[in-house]
Design a protein around this motif. Structure first.
Motif, PDB file in Angstrom:
ATOM      1  N   GLN A   1       0.815  -1.160  -0.106  1.00 18.75           N
ATOM      2  CA  GLN A   1      -0.033   0.120   0.142  1.00 18.75           C
ATOM      3  C   GLN A   1       0.821   1.336  -0.042  1.00 18.75           C
ATOM      4  O   GLN A   1       1.903   1.125   0.591  1.00 18.75           O
ATOM      5  CB  GLN A   1      -0.908   0.099   1.128  1.00 18.75           C
ATOM      6  N   VAL A   2       0.536   2.061  -0.761  1.00 23.68           N
ATOM      7  CA  VAL A   2       1.216   3.612  -0.859  1.00 23.68           C
ATOM      8  C   VAL A   2       0.136   4.721  -1.066  1.00 23.68           C
ATOM      9  O   VAL A   2      -0.919   4.464  -1.404  1.00 23.68           O
ATOM     10  CB  VAL A   2       1.794   3.772  -2.355  1.00 23.68           C
ATOM     11  N   LYS A   3       0.372   5.466   0.121  1.00 23.42           N
ATOM     12  CA  LYS A   3      -0.476   6.649   0.258  1.00 23.42           C
ATOM     13  C   LYS A   3       0.345   8.138   0.241  1.00 23.42           C
ATOM     14  O   LYS A   3       1.332   8.261   0.918  1.00 23.42           O
ATOM     15  CB  LYS A   3      -1.007   6.579   1.491  1.00 23.42           C
ATOM     16  N   GLY A   4      -0.082   9.059  -0.145  1.00 22.66           N
ATOM     17  CA  GLY A   4       0.447  10.126  -0.430  1.00 22.66           C
ATOM     18  C   GLY A   4      -0.662  11.240  -0.108  1.00 22.66           C
ATOM     19  O   GLY A   4      -1.670  11.331  -0.623  1.00 22.66           O
ATOM     20  N   THR A   5      -0.499  12.277   0.753  1.00 21.57           N
ATOM     21  CA  THR A   5      -1.347  13.407   1.299  1.00 21.57           C
ATOM     22  C   THR A   5      -0.481  14.834   1.221  1.00 21.57           C
ATOM     23  O   THR A   5       0.536  14.802   1.399  1.00 21.57           O
ATOM     24  CB  THR A   5      -1.880  13.215   2.511  1.00 21.57           C
TER      25      THR A   5
END
Length: 284
Positions: free
Chosen positions: A77-81
Motif C-alpha cells: 500500500q502506498v499513500k500520499g497526502t
C-alpha cells in the motif's frame, strides 16, 4: 504551483521516477536476487516544493501474505497526502495505491492486481488493473470525474511485453536487481502499464555511487538519472531528475530531486521500519 503542474509532476513521478527507484529493469549489467524487503516494512517520506512542505508519503508491505488468483502475494500500500501549507493555497490531494505482487520464486513480484484512488480537490480517479497471464492481457477499469463517474474498460495485450509492471510492482522489483556490476554510464530500460498506456523502454542512466546527506544522516547511495524529454516540458537543466537509492541490500529510495522551470521538488526519506537489514547512517 497550480493543479496542472501538480498532476504533470506526479504523473511523471509515478510513471518514470517510481520505476527508476524499483522497476523491472532489462540490462546486461543487472541480475535478479531475492527481494530485500520483509513483511511489515514501512517507509515514510516528506515532499517539498522549493521551500514549501508539500505533503507526505508512506509505503507499507502488509504483515501477512494474501491469496490471490491461487498465488500467495505481497500486499503493498502506498499513500500520499498534501500538507496544510498546500491546503491553505487551495490544493488538497489524497492518493492511494494498492498492489498484489506474487511471492512465488518462479514469478517473484509479478503483479496480479493494482488499485488506484486519486483525489485532488473535487476531482477523483479510480483505476483497477487485473493481469491475466492465461489470456495474456491486462484488464483496466477506470472511472474519473467530479460526480456520476461512469467506468470505462480497456484491454491491453501482454504477450509482446516481457516483465511488464504496474507502478507498485515496478517500484518493488528493482530491489531484486543485483546492482553490484553496474558501471557509471550503464543505461537501463523499463516497461510500465500506467494510465491505460504501456510505456516501453523508458531510459534510466546509472551515474555512479556517492555519499549523500539525508534527513537520517549521511550514507552511501546509488545515483540514477531518468532520461526525460526537456524541450517544451516543465523540467530544467541537462539532467533535471536524480534519484538516490541506498547502496546496500535494502535498496531503499533515499531522496528524489527534480529541477523545474520554476522551483524544484524534493522527496526525502524521513523514517524506515521493518527493514531486512539496518541502513548505516552516519550521524552529524
Amino acid at each position: 504551483m497550480d493543479m496542472v503542474v501538480i498532476r504533470y509532476v506526479k504523473k511523471f513521478f509515478v510513471c518514470c521516477l517510481t520505476s527508476t527507484f524499483l522497476s523491472g529493469l532489462h540490462a546486461e549489467a543487472a541480475g535478479t536476487v531475492a527481494p530485500p524487503f520483509l513483511l511489515g516494512e514501512r517507509l515514510e517520506y516528506q515532499v517539498y516544493y522549493s521551500f514549501i512542505h508539500a505533503g507526505t508519503a508512506t509505503m507499507y508491505v502488509d504483515e501477512q501474505l494474501h491469496k490471490f488468483n491461487d498465488h500467495l502475494c505481497y500486499k503493498v500500500q502506498v499513500k500520499g497526502t498534501s500538507s496544510n501549507a498546500l491546503a491553505v493555497l487551495g490544493f488538497k490531494v489524497l492518493d492511494m495505491w494498492e498492489s498484489y505482487l506474487e511471492a512465488d520464486g518462479s514469478n517473484l513480484l509479478r503483479p496480479h492486481r493494482c488499485i488506484t484512488h486519486l483525489q485532488e480537490n473535487g476531482y477523483v480517479r479510480q483505476e483497477q488493473i487485473d493481469f491475466d497471464y492465461i489470456s495474456n492481457q491486462a484488464r483496466v477499469e477506470v472511472a474519473e470525474g467530479n460526480h456520476n463517474m461512469e467506468p470505462e474498460v480497456t484491454y491491453h495485450p501482454l504477450s509482446s511485453v516481457q516483465n511488464i509492471k504496474d507502478l507498485i510492482s515496478g517500484y518493488y522489483a528493482l530491489r531484486s536487481i543485483d546492482c553490484t556490476k553496474l558501471k557509471p554510464g550503464d543505461k537501463l530500460t523499463v516497461t510500465v502499464l500506467y494510465d491505460q498506456q504501456i510505456y516501453k523502454d523508458v531510459g534510466i542512466l546509472f551515474l555512479g555511487r556517492k555519499k549523500i546527506e539525508t534527513k537520517l544522516g549521511k550514507t552511501s547511495a546509488l545515483v540514477f538519472a531518468p532520461l526525460v524529454p526537456i524541450e517544451g516540458s516543465i523540467f530544467s537543466g541537462e539532467r533535471p531528475v536524480e534519484a538516490y537509492i541506498s547502496d546496500d541490500a535494502n535498496k531503499v529510495p533515499l531522496k528524489l530531486k527534480v529541477n523545474l522551470a520554476v522551483g524544484s521538488v524534493e522527496i526525502a526519506l524521513t523514517d524506515c521500519k521493518g527493514l531486512k537489514e539496518q541502513i548505516h547512517f552516519q550521524k552529524p
